[in-house]
Design an enzyme around this catalytic site. Structure first.
Site, mmCIF file in Angstrom:
data_model
loop_
_atom_site.group_PDB
_atom_site.id
_atom_site.type_symbol
_atom_site.label_atom_id
_atom_site.label_comp_id
_atom_site.label_asym_id
_atom_site.label_seq_id
_atom_site.Cartn_x
_atom_site.Cartn_y
_atom_site.Cartn_z
ATOM 1 N N ASP A 123 35.781 38.829 19.711
ATOM 2 C CA ASP A 123 36.578 38.537 20.904
ATOM 3 C C ASP A 123 38.021 38.296 20.469
ATOM 4 O O ASP A 123 38.277 37.573 19.507
ATOM 5 C CB ASP A 123 36.022 37.297 21.609
ATOM 6 C CG ASP A 123 36.694 37.074 22.945
ATOM 7 O OD1 ASP A 123 36.219 37.631 23.944
ATOM 8 O OD2 ASP A 123 37.710 36.347 22.974
ATOM 9 N N ASN A 131 48.600 40.935 28.492
ATOM 10 C CA ASN A 131 48.438 41.399 29.871
ATOM 11 C C ASN A 131 49.372 40.655 30.821
ATOM 12 O O ASN A 131 50.011 41.255 31.677
ATOM 13 C CB ASN A 131 46.992 41.176 30.332
ATOM 14 C CG ASN A 131 46.110 42.386 30.030
ATOM 15 O OD1 ASN A 131 46.626 43.473 29.757
ATOM 16 N ND2 ASN A 131 44.812 42.186 30.076
ATOM 17 N N ASP A 140 46.368 47.608 27.600
ATOM 18 C CA ASP A 140 45.464 48.727 27.315
ATOM 19 C C ASP A 140 45.815 49.397 25.994
ATOM 20 O O ASP A 140 44.944 49.771 25.220
ATOM 21 C CB ASP A 140 45.530 49.762 28.445
ATOM 22 C CG ASP A 140 44.759 49.288 29.671
ATOM 23 O OD1 ASP A 140 44.114 48.218 29.576
ATOM 24 O OD2 ASP A 140 44.808 49.969 30.713
ATOM 25 N N ASP A 166 38.151 42.459 26.448
ATOM 26 C CA ASP A 166 38.701 42.417 25.090
ATOM 27 C C ASP A 166 37.620 42.040 24.081
ATOM 28 O O ASP A 166 37.899 41.443 23.059
ATOM 29 C CB ASP A 166 39.896 41.460 25.017
ATOM 30 C CG ASP A 166 39.521 40.040 25.414
ATOM 31 O OD1 ASP A 166 38.431 39.853 25.984
ATOM 32 O OD2 ASP A 166 40.318 39.124 25.154
#
Lengths: 281, 250
Positions: A123, A131, A140, A166
């Site tokens: 993670d 973001n 992205d 993610d």
């Protein structure tokens, strides 16, 4: 040079297919190699391994026959759809669906061969920052770059998948936990090298679970265990690797014996020498 | 009839040439002398040599058990030293590269055989190969052998660390071989014990030591144990005391 299958080849293939009760013809690339051997080889693969082989082997057959041409076109379209169903569009990694199928296969392999397999749950820490401040396109792009980086960190047999958001997973076949720790650390260090990672303080929290021949786990329990270790890595501040599992938990031990441990062991030489002098005195 | 679970003890060292085979055979002889039913298994699958040390010429070995489906019970032979013995075959390439299934087969055979014995001693090979690890997992007591050489300390520690990581074992019994005296053995033990506590988080158990003496190579040359060769020598007394500690495990 490609050649069209000889009539007797086609006949043999058809016979094999009908014997196997296959719903659709299995068309593979025939390029001077032995088509019969190829079919037999495919038979030894598991269902989804076979799907992958089919996806990448383009059915190029020189056909004079209109019906066969249609079948090939249809198969090409099917292959494209199948690959869409197993590949994650953004990162090009395998998707969650493929991951679940492959995990099942690897656990079965462990039960059969007795060789452990490991699961890494990865993670990204602070990814949300990208973001939120730079927009989702930038986010992205970062994910795609992470995927590429991870793909370069693994061995040829390992399988990296995007779990979702993610989160990434890697299946490491025939791998013991202490080797998995080493690979996980490669991942952890590689993330910090991605451009922009340090600026946003993006790092990886990685959880490792080992499935042994005697682990009483199903797929969900295996994933949960890796998850559990990953949460522990997160709760300890991220940017680290934690392990869990059927085995006793260990932290850190990357090499069988670290330099610090070797130094500590070597220190006896000095004390023994001192002892020798005292004995001699 | 109720039968107690036998003690299955593995003897490993990591480094070769520390004296695994000598220690295994002599402890086995003293345990047999104490009235225990003892089975020694040569698990050094590639380079077996217990048969040479005790002077027997086996006609069947573990190799036949694996590749020719001979029953492991038929392979065990009685020796003049009082213990029974399962030989491995030396120099067989296919034995050095056993698959997990083969090792499992040996383990199954040994489990069946185990009910006839009080103590089973597994002489594992050097190194930390899959088979060495698997025999350590199979054993319910792990003995680690080391001597006063630095490389032996490092390899013993590496073995402990790998077994701990792979199987979660955290109880290891240490024998210090070829030592000058008991004080030196205790110093070496305390050193590796403190390193285990510091880096792995658990202490080690002191099982005993064997003082170096010329009678050791002499007994080996004669293919005898200390029990029959020099029963009153210091190394003989050391082996007897280790055997006594192992008896208390039952």
């Amino acid at each position: 040079m490609n050649r069209s299958p000889l009539p007797e080849d086609r006949h043999t293939i058809a016979k094999i297919l009908s014997k196997k009760n296959l719903e659709r013809p299995l068309l593979t690339k025939i390029s001077g190699s032995k088509p019969k051997a190829m079919l037999i080889l495919l038979d030894y693969l598991s269902r989804h391994e076979r799907q992958i082989v089919e996806n990448i082997t383009h059915p190029i057959i020189d056909l004079e026959d209109d019906l066969l041409k249609k079948i090939v076109e249809l198969e090409e379209e099917n292959a494209r759809l199948r690959s869409q169903a197993l590949i994650d569009g953004l990162t090009g990694l395998y998707n969650n669906r493929f991951f679940r199928l492959q995990l099942e296969t690897e656990m079965a392999r462990t039960r059969r061969t007795g060789l452990s397999c490991c699961l890494l749950m990865i993670d990204l820490d602070n990814f949300k920052m990208i973001n939120d401040t730079r927009g989702h396109l930038e986010g992205d792009r970062f994910l795609a770059q992470t995927a590429q980086t991870f793909s370069q960190c693994v061995r040829a047999v390992d399988i990296v998948c995007r779990y979702g958001g993610d989160e990434f997973v890697a299946i490491l076949p025939s791998t013991r936990q202490f080797v998995a720790i080493r690979i996980a650390n490669r991942f952890k260090n590689a993330v910090r090298e991605i451009p922009g990672a340090t600026g946003y303080n993006v790092s990886a929290s990685i959880g490792i679970a080992e499935f042994t021949v005697s682990s009483p786990w199903d797929e969900n329990k295996f994933i949960q265990s890796a998850d559990f270790a990953m949460y522990e890595a997160k709760s300890k501040g991220g940017n680290q690797v934690c392990t869990t599992g059927y085995h006793r938990k260990i932290d850190g031990g990357l090499e069988p014996v670290s330099i610090q441990e070797k130094d500590a062991i070597s220190s006896i030489r000095d004390s023994e020498q001192g002892q020798g002098e005292r004995d001699g005195a | 009839m109720e039968h107690k679970r036998p003690v299955i003890a593995s003897v490993s060292s990591g480094k070769g040439g520390v004296g695994k085979t000598f220690v295994t055979v002599n402890i086995g002889a003293y345990l047999a002398h104490r009235g225990k039913k003892v089975l020694i298994v040569d698990c050094d699958l590639g380079l077996a040599n217990i048969d040479v040390m005790i002077g027997v010429k086996p006609s069947l070995t573990l190799k036949e058990a694996i590749f020719e489906d001979k029953i492991i019970d038929d392979i065990a032979i009685h020796t003049k030293h009082g213990f029974d013995f399962v030989p491995a075959s030396s120099g067989a390439i296919e034995m050095a590269q056993l698959m997990y299934e083969d090792i499992e087969k040996i383990k199954e055979g040994l489990t069946r055989l185990a009910q006839h014995y009080d103590t089973i001693i597994l002489d594992t090979g050097a190194g930390i190969s899959e088979s060495v690890l698997q025999f350590n997992l199979f054993a319910n007591k792990n003995i680690i052998l080391l001597n006063r050489e630095l490389t032996s300390l490092t390899d013993a520690y590496a073995t402990i660390k790998v077994i701990y990581q792979a199987f979660g074992r955290n109880s290891f019994n240490i024998i210090v071989n070829s030592t000058k005296n008991e004080e030196e053995a205790k110093r070496i033990f305390n050193h590796i014990d403190s390193i285990c506590k510091r880096f792995l988080g658990f202490p080690l158990q002191y099982l005993g030591h064997i003082v170096y003496d010329d009678v050791v190579p002499r007994s080996i040359m004669k293919q005898e144990t200390l029990l029959t060769h020099q029963d009153q020598s210091t190394p003989a007394i050391n082996c007897a005391s280790i055997a006594e500690n192992i008896v208390s495990w039952q």
